[in-house]
Design a protein around this motif. Sequence first.
Motif, short mmCIF file in Angstrom:
data_model
loop_
_atom_site.label_atom_id
_atom_site.label_comp_id
_atom_site.label_asym_id
_atom_site.label_seq_id
_atom_site.Cartn_x
_atom_site.Cartn_y
_atom_site.Cartn_z
N ALA A 26 0.84 -1.25 0.04
CA ALA A 26 0.01 -0.03 -0.02
C ALA A 26 0.90 1.30 -0.10
CB ALA A 26 -0.94 0.17 1.03
N ARG A 27 2.00 1.10 0.67
CA ARG A 27 2.89 2.43 0.78
C ARG A 27 3.80 2.68 -0.50
NH1 ARG A 27 7.98 2.88 2.58
NH2 ARG A 27 8.15 0.89 3.28
N ASN A 28 4.44 1.47 -0.85
CA ASN A 28 5.34 1.39 -2.09
C ASN A 28 5.18 0.84 -3.40
OD1 ASN A 28 7.16 2.85 -0.55
ND2 ASN A 28 8.50 1.05 -0.12
N GLY A 29 3.87 0.37 -3.51
CA GLY A 29 3.26 -0.18 -4.66
C GLY A 29 3.79 -1.68 -4.83
N PRO A 30 3.42 -2.47 -6.02
CA PRO A 30 4.11 -3.72 -5.95
C PRO A 30 5.51 -3.95 -5.92
CG PRO A 30 2.58 -2.94 -8.03
CD PRO A 30 2.65 -1.84 -7.08
N LEU A 31 5.98 -5.02 -5.67
CA LEU A 31 7.44 -5.69 -5.42
C LEU A 31 7.88 -5.85 -6.60
CD1 LEU A 31 6.16 -6.00 -2.47
CD2 LEU A 31 7.57 -7.82 -2.31
N THR A 32 9.10 -5.65 -6.96
CA THR A 32 9.84 -6.21 -8.04
C THR A 32 9.87 -7.87 -7.91
OG1 THR A 32 12.00 -6.23 -6.89
CG2 THR A 32 11.36 -4.11 -7.92
N SER A 44 24.11 -5.30 -11.42
CA SER A 44 23.11 -5.63 -10.54
C SER A 44 22.16 -4.53 -9.98
CB SER A 44 23.46 -6.56 -9.43
OG SER A 44 23.94 -7.86 -9.73
N VAL A 45 23.01 -3.21 -9.82
CA VAL A 45 22.40 -2.19 -9.26
C VAL A 45 21.45 -1.60 -10.20
CG1 VAL A 45 22.88 0.48 -8.87
CG2 VAL A 45 24.10 -1.53 -7.78
N VAL A 46 21.80 -1.54 -11.47
CA VAL A 46 21.06 -0.81 -12.74
C VAL A 46 19.89 -2.13 -12.96
CG1 VAL A 46 22.99 0.57 -13.70
CG2 VAL A 46 22.54 -2.03 -14.48
N ASP A 47 20.13 -3.31 -12.80
CA ASP A 47 18.88 -4.10 -13.18
C ASP A 47 17.79 -3.92 -12.07
OD1 ASP A 47 20.20 -5.24 -15.12
OD2 ASP A 47 20.91 -7.02 -14.23
N GLU A 48 18.33 -3.83 -10.73
CA GLU A 48 17.57 -3.41 -9.41
C GLU A 48 16.76 -2.30 -9.99
OE1 GLU A 48 18.56 -4.05 -5.05
OE2 GLU A 48 18.97 -1.85 -5.67
N ALA A 49 17.27 -1.20 -10.45
CA ALA A 49 16.54 -0.01 -10.86
C ALA A 49 15.53 -0.13 -11.85
CB ALA A 49 17.29 0.99 -11.29
N GLU A 50 15.79 -1.14 -12.78
CA GLU A 50 14.78 -1.47 -13.91
C GLU A 50 13.63 -2.33 -13.56
OE1 GLU A 50 12.81 -1.79 -17.29
OE2 GLU A 50 14.55 -0.43 -16.91
N GLY A 51 13.93 -3.20 -12.37
CA GLY A 51 12.87 -3.78 -11.80
C GLY A 51 12.04 -3.07 -10.94
N LEU A 52 12.56 -1.92 -10.29
CA LEU A 52 11.38 -0.95 -9.75
C LEU A 52 10.64 -0.27 -10.71
CD1 LEU A 52 14.08 0.60 -7.08
CD2 LEU A 52 12.04 -1.03 -6.60
N ARG A 53 11.35 0.12 -11.97
CA ARG A 53 10.38 0.73 -12.94
C ARG A 53 9.42 -0.11 -13.60
NH1 ARG A 53 15.51 2.76 -14.30
NH2 ARG A 53 15.87 1.30 -15.74
N ALA A 54 9.72 -1.38 -13.46
CA ALA A 54 8.94 -2.67 -14.11
C ALA A 54 7.69 -2.82 -13.25
CB ALA A 54 9.41 -3.98 -14.32
N LEU A 100 2.92 -8.71 -6.39
CA LEU A 100 3.47 -8.23 -7.70
C LEU A 100 2.30 -7.30 -8.69
CD1 LEU A 100 4.62 -11.68 -9.13
CD2 LEU A 100 6.19 -9.60 -8.67
N THR A 101 1.21 -7.29 -8.28
CA THR A 101 0.17 -6.52 -8.94
C THR A 101 -0.36 -5.35 -7.88
OG1 THR A 101 -1.80 -8.10 -8.22
CG2 THR A 101 -0.59 -8.57 -10.39
N GLY A 102 -0.39 -5.62 -6.48
CA GLY A 102 -0.86 -4.79 -5.73
C GLY A 102 -2.41 -4.94 -5.78
N ARG A 103 -2.99 -5.94 -6.17
CA ARG A 103 -4.33 -6.18 -6.16
C ARG A 103 -4.69 -7.65 -5.47
NH1 ARG A 103 -3.89 -4.93 -11.21
NH2 ARG A 103 -4.44 -7.02 -12.14
N THR A 104 -5.83 -7.86 -4.96
CA THR A 104 -6.26 -8.91 -4.53
C THR A 104 -6.99 -9.88 -5.48
OG1 THR A 104 -6.70 -8.06 -2.17
CG2 THR A 104 -7.73 -10.29 -2.77
#
Length: 550
Positions: free
Chosen positions: A107-113, A372-382, A216-220
């Motif tokens: 609820a605070r940060n949105g879906p997980l990577t 891995s740092v840039v891949d992590e950032a891409e995961g957050l964008r996804a 992964l989706t933020g929805r039930t």
Amino acid sequence: MTDTELTTLRDRLRARYHVERLLGRGGMGAVYLARDLQLDRSVALKVLPTDVADDRALRDRFLRETRLAASFSHPNIVPVHAVEEQAGLLAFTMGFVEGESLAERVARNGPLTGRETVGLLLDVAYALAYAHARGVVHRDIKPDNIMIERATGRALVMDFGLARRASTAPQTANGLTRVGEVVGTPEYMSPEQATADAIDGRSDLYSLGLVAWFALTGRTAMAGGSPKQVLVRQLTERLPPIVTERHDLPGALAALIDRCLAKEPDVRFPDAASLVDALEQSQLAGPEIPLPVRMLATELGTIGMVLLFALLIGWFRLSRTLEGGNDDLKLMVPIVIMSTLMLARLGQALAETQRLAKLGFDGAAVLSGLRSVVDEAEGLRAAARVDDHRLGERRRVLRTALLMLVLGAGSIVVAISQRRQLPSGLYRVTSVGIPFLFNGLACLCVAFVLWFRSPMRMTVGEWAFRGFWLGGPGRWLIRMALRRAESESGTSGRAPRTGPSTMPTPSGAARASMAPTTPAATYAPAADGRLKALEARVQALEAWRNHIRS
């Protein structure tokens, strides 16, 4: 909760606890933050509803289940400390986790990577494997019952109040579960649990699959207007593959989640330990990025921004010189300043790289960590691209940007209409037009930033980082700095760290195939050898976490 109820609870437990405040409330009671006066520590105090405390059969059942949960000792299970039993009051204390539930986190940060979800699945699966090996099914795995520890990011399973021992048939009224009784949370309940059939550890895996879907989706996934409607959906409706909601997920992770969500228990993993094996075998967890490498990535990213700014200033001054508008001195001043800043920052970064060499990192480890740092950032964008809340925010930002663009353009037009031509042929803006000119420029700049700075899109700084530091020039500089440090300190003989630290896999752990398997007709506790393997996993997990903290 009213102040009177809180005061009453404090008075009844004042000999042992100081009840501070309400943490949350659910179908199985309310949870409070309290202070254990005898041991001087914070605890979570769960008070069960009055109807449970007054019902002798439910009371006895709860006490049996709590004793069962109190016997657990696992790093991914919130421990149960004590039971408080008084007339009309039934409560128990458990460890207080400094953090938030998975539901609160999403609820605070949105879906997980995808990477965060794999870590979550591993932690919860470890806890369930420990319980399943002792013949215990949780029966209420849901986002509210999974706590995320703030300091380490570790996931802990709580509230074994609905847990019971697995069996091949529903228990009678004298057992832990009455015939036809449906206990749990409908939105995260397995089909066999919804029909009050015999359940085993595979029921928890179905619930865990729904938790992963939510993460992964933020929805039930299985929502409805009433508990009955939700249960009907659990029995009849198959969810589409998770990749239809998250296109960025690795195929192996999507297959794991889809297998957990199979309606037929025989298609799911036979137990949580098999899910752990599959996650580890697929190497989905990815490497942990060491803190020194992450700090180096921040330093290199700053240099990239300075480099871009220097190139921009240099191009502007050079273009002016070619037009004949500047002399050599005016051209050299900004170039010297920016070049000096650039070299100073580069020297700091190379010094940090040399420090990594002294710690035992080689070139492959550093470059792998930076990747891995840039891949992590891409995961957050996804993850942001599938978050309805974030998408709604982005639409509002774009509307604001459009409004600022219109206001800026309008102000510029008004400013131009107020200009006056001088005898020299140049133009001068009148005192009336100057405020409109500045307002127009400010609005256009804000519109530019709002439009191009998006959480769903790669930043200019990251683009420069990928192009330079992960490209040929940056890789060469990093390797040269590491070799120089090794030759100066004489550490070339030290065993290099060939990659970011990863969680060790205990030897002798059973491996499970990704293909569906048919388990035995009945579910029984694991054999002694299986228990020893699981305990070895726990010890290895603790050793890894202690290494990360140190």
